[in-house]
Write a protein that holds these residues in place. Structure first.
Motif, short mmCIF file in Angstrom:
data_model
loop_
_atom_site.label_atom_id
_atom_site.label_comp_id
_atom_site.label_asym_id
_atom_site.label_seq_id
_atom_site.Cartn_x
_atom_site.Cartn_y
_atom_site.Cartn_z
N LEU A 219 4.12 0.57 -11.05
CA LEU A 219 4.51 1.08 -9.75
C LEU A 219 3.32 1.17 -8.81
O LEU A 219 2.22 1.52 -9.23
CB LEU A 219 5.16 2.46 -9.88
CG LEU A 219 6.46 2.53 -10.66
CD1 LEU A 219 6.89 3.98 -10.85
CD2 LEU A 219 7.54 1.73 -9.96
N ALA A 220 3.58 0.89 -7.54
CA ALA A 220 2.58 1.06 -6.50
C ALA A 220 2.48 2.55 -6.16
O ALA A 220 3.43 3.31 -6.40
CB ALA A 220 2.98 0.26 -5.26
N PRO A 221 1.36 2.96 -5.60
CA PRO A 221 1.27 4.37 -5.17
C PRO A 221 2.39 4.66 -4.16
O PRO A 221 2.72 3.82 -3.33
CB PRO A 221 -0.10 4.46 -4.50
CG PRO A 221 -0.89 3.32 -5.06
CD PRO A 221 0.12 2.23 -5.34
N PRO A 222 2.97 5.87 -4.22
CA PRO A 222 4.05 6.21 -3.28
C PRO A 222 3.56 6.16 -1.84
O PRO A 222 2.43 6.54 -1.54
CB PRO A 222 4.43 7.64 -3.66
CG PRO A 222 3.80 7.90 -4.97
CD PRO A 222 2.67 6.95 -5.14
N LYS A 223 4.43 5.68 -0.96
CA LYS A 223 4.12 5.64 0.47
C LYS A 223 4.89 6.74 1.18
O LYS A 223 5.94 7.17 0.70
CB LYS A 223 4.51 4.29 1.06
CG LYS A 223 3.70 3.13 0.52
CD LYS A 223 4.14 1.84 1.19
CE LYS A 223 3.33 0.66 0.67
NZ LYS A 223 3.79 -0.59 1.31
N ASP A 224 4.38 7.15 2.32
CA ASP A 224 5.11 8.13 3.12
C ASP A 224 5.39 7.58 4.52
O ASP A 224 5.56 8.32 5.47
CB ASP A 224 4.38 9.47 3.18
CG ASP A 224 2.99 9.37 3.77
OD1 ASP A 224 2.57 8.26 4.16
OD2 ASP A 224 2.32 10.41 3.87
N ASN B 170 9.51 1.84 -6.77
CA ASN B 170 8.48 2.23 -5.81
C ASN B 170 9.07 3.09 -4.70
O ASN B 170 10.16 2.79 -4.19
CB ASN B 170 7.84 0.99 -5.19
CG ASN B 170 6.93 0.27 -6.15
OD1 ASN B 170 6.13 0.90 -6.85
ND2 ASN B 170 7.04 -1.03 -6.22
N ILE B 171 8.34 4.12 -4.34
CA ILE B 171 8.69 4.92 -3.16
C ILE B 171 8.02 4.22 -1.98
O ILE B 171 6.80 4.11 -1.92
CB ILE B 171 8.22 6.37 -3.29
CG1 ILE B 171 8.95 7.06 -4.45
CG2 ILE B 171 8.44 7.13 -1.97
CD1 ILE B 171 8.48 8.47 -4.74
N VAL B 172 8.85 3.73 -1.05
CA VAL B 172 8.34 2.93 0.07
C VAL B 172 8.25 3.72 1.36
O VAL B 172 7.79 3.19 2.38
CB VAL B 172 9.19 1.65 0.26
CG1 VAL B 172 9.04 0.73 -0.94
CG2 VAL B 172 10.65 1.98 0.52
N GLY B 173 8.70 4.95 1.37
CA GLY B 173 8.61 5.75 2.58
C GLY B 173 9.47 7.00 2.52
O GLY B 173 10.02 7.33 1.47
#
Length: 129
Positions: A13-18, A118-121
């Motif tokens: 997983l990529a680091p979570p984005k906000d 992945n959390i993309v935002g």
């Protein structure tokens, strides 16, 4: 020993984005091309939000058109997930009416998604975090 929500096969997983994601854009990320194409060789983006956080579920065909969980695609499905419902009328972000048990189920779903997608935002203006 693997945790309760660990996937059977490891997921990188990529680091979570906000990054802010509008509800209008989220609604277009329902897996139906060509609204938000990933590229010319793939279907559209497929996002599901839980408690205001947006997960990219594009690689899971269960959320694509015709899939068992497509009802969640392009929406914040917090209440429905807490209720373990796939009824369209339950797919809403407001999970405040859930019982304590349903809130626990929602938290389990959040952990499940967090280990796989992945959390993309974040949904702009989300008040259901």
């Amino acid at each position: 020993m693997a945790g309760k929500f660990e996937p059977k096969t490891p997921v990188d997983l990529a680091p979570p984005k906000d990054d802010p994601i509008s509800t209008e854009f989220l609604s277009k990320c329902n897996g139906k091309p060509p609204l938000v194409p990933r590229d010319e060789n793939s279907g559209g983006l497929c996002y599901v939000a839980i408690k205001g956080r947006v997960f990219d579920v594009s690689r899971n065909k269960m959320y694509a058109p015709g899939g068992s969980y497509h009802v969640f695609a392009g929406h914040d499905a917090s209440r429905a997930l807490g209720m373990t419902s796939t009824k369209a009328e339950d797919v809403v972000p407001d999970w405040s009416p859930l019982t304590d048990k349903e809130k626990s189920v929602l938290e389990d779903w959040f952990m499940f998604f967090s280990k796989r997608y992945n959390i993309v935002g974040m949904v702009e203006g989300a008040t259901n975090q």
